[in-house]
Design an enzyme around this catalytic site. Structure first.
Site, PDB file in Angstrom:
ATOM      1  N   SER A 128       0.821  -1.202   0.000  1.00 38.44           N
ATOM      2  CA  SER A 128       0.000   0.000   0.000  1.00 38.44           C
ATOM      3  C   SER A 128       0.860   1.258   0.000  1.00 38.44           C
ATOM      4  CB  SER A 128      -0.921   0.032   1.226  1.00 38.44           C
ATOM      5  OG  SER A 128      -1.716   1.201   1.197  1.00 38.44           O
ATOM      6  N   LYS A 182      -4.817  -6.739   3.360  1.00 38.56           N
ATOM      7  CA  LYS A 182      -4.741  -5.650   2.368  1.00 38.56           C
ATOM      8  C   LYS A 182      -6.124  -5.354   1.787  1.00 38.56           C
ATOM      9  CE  LYS A 182      -2.844  -2.701  -0.560  1.00 38.56           C
ATOM     10  NZ  LYS A 182      -3.780  -2.460  -1.621  1.00 38.56           N
ATOM     11  N   HIS A 185      -7.929  -3.446   4.433  1.00 35.85           N
ATOM     12  CA  HIS A 185      -7.311  -2.107   4.421  1.00 35.85           C
ATOM     13  C   HIS A 185      -7.957  -1.249   3.335  1.00 35.85           C
ATOM     14  CE1 HIS A 185      -4.530   0.616   2.323  1.00 35.85           C
ATOM     15  NE2 HIS A 185      -3.964   0.874   3.489  1.00 35.85           N
ATOM     16  N   ASN A 186      -8.127  -1.813   2.147  1.00 31.80           N
ATOM     17  CA  ASN A 186      -8.723  -1.066   1.044  1.00 31.80           C
ATOM     18  C   ASN A 186     -10.189  -0.743   1.319  1.00 31.80           C
ATOM     19  OD1 ASN A 186      -6.208  -1.514  -0.080  1.00 31.80           O
ATOM     20  ND2 ASN A 186      -7.002  -2.082  -2.085  1.00 31.80           N
ATOM     21  N   GLU A 189     -10.181   2.097   3.571  1.00 31.20           N
ATOM     22  CA  GLU A 189      -9.829   3.262   2.739  1.00 31.20           C
ATOM     23  C   GLU A 189     -11.063   3.805   2.010  1.00 31.20           C
ATOM     24  OE1 GLU A 189      -7.496   3.565  -1.425  1.00 31.20           O
ATOM     25  OE2 GLU A 189      -6.324   2.637   0.185  1.00 31.20           O
TER      26      GLU A 189
END
Length: 473
Positions: A128, A182, A185-186, A189
């Site tokens: 990232s 991940k 995480h996105n 986001e």
């Protein structure tokens, strides 16, 4: 010929920048790209550096010292499997293949099993930070065996972003754990970006703030608890002028937001694991709705909201309320994402360290923020914390700031301003703190029309399921 210490497959923006980052930290790198001219241009541009250009996968493998560490920065999906199939016969026992793309974590689990059956290692690693992060220090989320982590650790710790808590990388867990984290995480986001967009909408439509005032507001916010990369770049965006018209460039950007799929995956797996993520889901829905531009324009001519212009008695208080609503909504969004990571960790027995997840996001990645220190402290106080909202620090914030939050959401609803993520966060908070929900009626309806049974609430926690013939009572 001296062999390279690392191999890189794929020299598009991310692969090329990661290769430069690795070389800059003292490791020699052999590089290969499917289009040979891309590799040749890269080598020519970086003459004198510790790069070895190769023209085939065979040549790449021969150019890297054992145990080999070879990273793929290529498109997710079929290209990854095709490259693995070509690589496997060329590798030796103990070699490590790393997939740094945004691959679906279940694909990573399957690929890990496939390579480990041949005594090879496979690492699925989240990367990232975009182009800038890849070049100067990303947040890295590698998943794989302990042996594979030991092998890649010197390189990954060297190239990762650094915060006051150390390198922004850790061994997330086995097989698909890194790509799972991940993905979430996105999703977080997505939630962060939508919440910021909704704060912008409140200030623009509710307050009538122009780009200059918005830039000043977000600059101020970036000096407090909301301090983050996304708030920082938002303030900067408001100051950029359109070279063609001289107007704020943001006002010339079409209101259609794209997405690459990781947000959608987050929502899908949350449903599979029965973890509510309404803020993140609202952010995904908002992007889908934004893509329906022509339909929205047509609808705007038929469907009308409140006729009166919003009236703000106290501009300073309104801005403070929106700030506080953004902050507590963000807490809810992270609470949902962290709960989803914990559910995935339980389901696939990954033993993910939640404090470490907050720590490695403190620098390098898109969601880097001061706020992550508070999340680290929460997991230091209670490593198995089931929900961030139950932490003393966060629950105190929610209690203190909820009046501003409710005023903001009520204002938006009364004035026809769409803030689905802030509203979703508030509903999540209210539902999560409710000892009783109206779903007793839902279960009664299910039993009425489908004999789905229900449990009585007055017979103890282990009461058996029963069915009632509602029609004839």
């Amino acid at each position: 010929m001296t062999q390279a210490q690392f191999g890189m497959i794929g020299l598009a923006v991310m692969g090329a920048n990661l290769a430069l980052n690795i070389e800059e930290h003292g490791f020699s790198v052999a590089v290969w790209n499917r289009e040979t001219e891309v590799m040749e241009k890269f080598i020519a541009k970086n003459a004198g550096k510790k790069f070895t250009g190769t023209r085939s996968l065979e040549e790449l493998v021969q150019a890297v010292e054992r145990p080999r560490r070879i990273m793929m920065m290529i498109m997710a999906g079929a290209p990854v499997d095709m490259t693995i199939d070509k690589l496997m016969p060329l590798l030796d026992e103990g070699d490590v293949v790393i997939d740094g793309g945004n691959s679906w974590f279940k694909d990573t689990q399957a690929r890990t099993a496939k390579l480990e059956a041949k005594k090879l290692h496979f690492v699925g690693s989240g990367v990232s930070g975009g182009e800038e992060g890849a070049r100067f220090g990303p947040s890295l989320m590698p998943g794989g065996s302990k042996e594979s982590w030991d092998c890649i650790k010197p390189v990954f710790e060297a190239i990762a972003a650094k915060s006051d808590s150390g390198p922004c990388v850790t061994h997330v867990g086995p097989d698909g754990a890194g790509h799972f984290v991940k993905m979430v995480h996105n999703g977080i986001e997505y939630g962060d970006m939508e919440l910021i967009a909704e704060a912008y909408e409140m200030l623009r439509k509710g307050l009538g703030a122009d780009a200059d005032e918005l830039a000043a507001i977000f600059d101020e916010w970036n000096r407090g608890p909301l301090e983050s990369f996304l708030i920082e770049i938002t303030a900067h965006i408001f100051r950029v002028k359109d070279p063609e018209t001289g107007a704020p460039l943001v006002d010339k950007v079409l209101d259609k937001a794209g997405q690459k799929g990781t947000g959608k995956w987050t929502a899908q797996i949350a449903l599979d694991l029965t973890v509510p993520i309404p803020t993140i889901a609202a952010a995904i829905d908002a992007r889908v709705l934004s893509s329906m531009k022509a339909e929205r324009v047509a609808a705007s001519k038929v469907l009308h909201g409140p006729g009166e212009k919003p009236h703000i008695a106290d501009r300073k208080q309104f801005i403070a309320d929106v700030h506080d609503a953004l902050y507590v909504s963000k807490i809810c969004s992270y609470a949902q994402g962290m709960a989803l990571i914990q559910a995935g960790s339980r389901e696939w027995k990954w033993s993910i360290d939640m404090r470490e997840m907050a720590r490695i996001w403190k620098a390098g990645c898109i969601i880097r923020a001061r706020f992550l220190d508070s999340i680290m402290r929460a997991y230091e106080r209670k490593a198995d914390l089931t929900n961030l909202l139950l932490d003393d620090e966060f629950s105190a914030d929610m209690q203190k700031l909820q009046p501003a939050w409710r005023r903001t959401v009520a204002f938006a609803q009364a004035n026809g301003i769409a803030i689905p993520a802030m509203s979703g966060s508030l509903s999540y908070f209210d539902a999560y703190r409710a000892a009783e929900l109206p779903l007793n009626l839902t279960q009664a309806q299910r039993d009425y029309f489908g004999s789905h049974t229900y449990q009585r609430n007055d017979k103890g926690p282990d009461t058996p399921f029963v069915h009632t013939d509602w029609i004839h009572l």
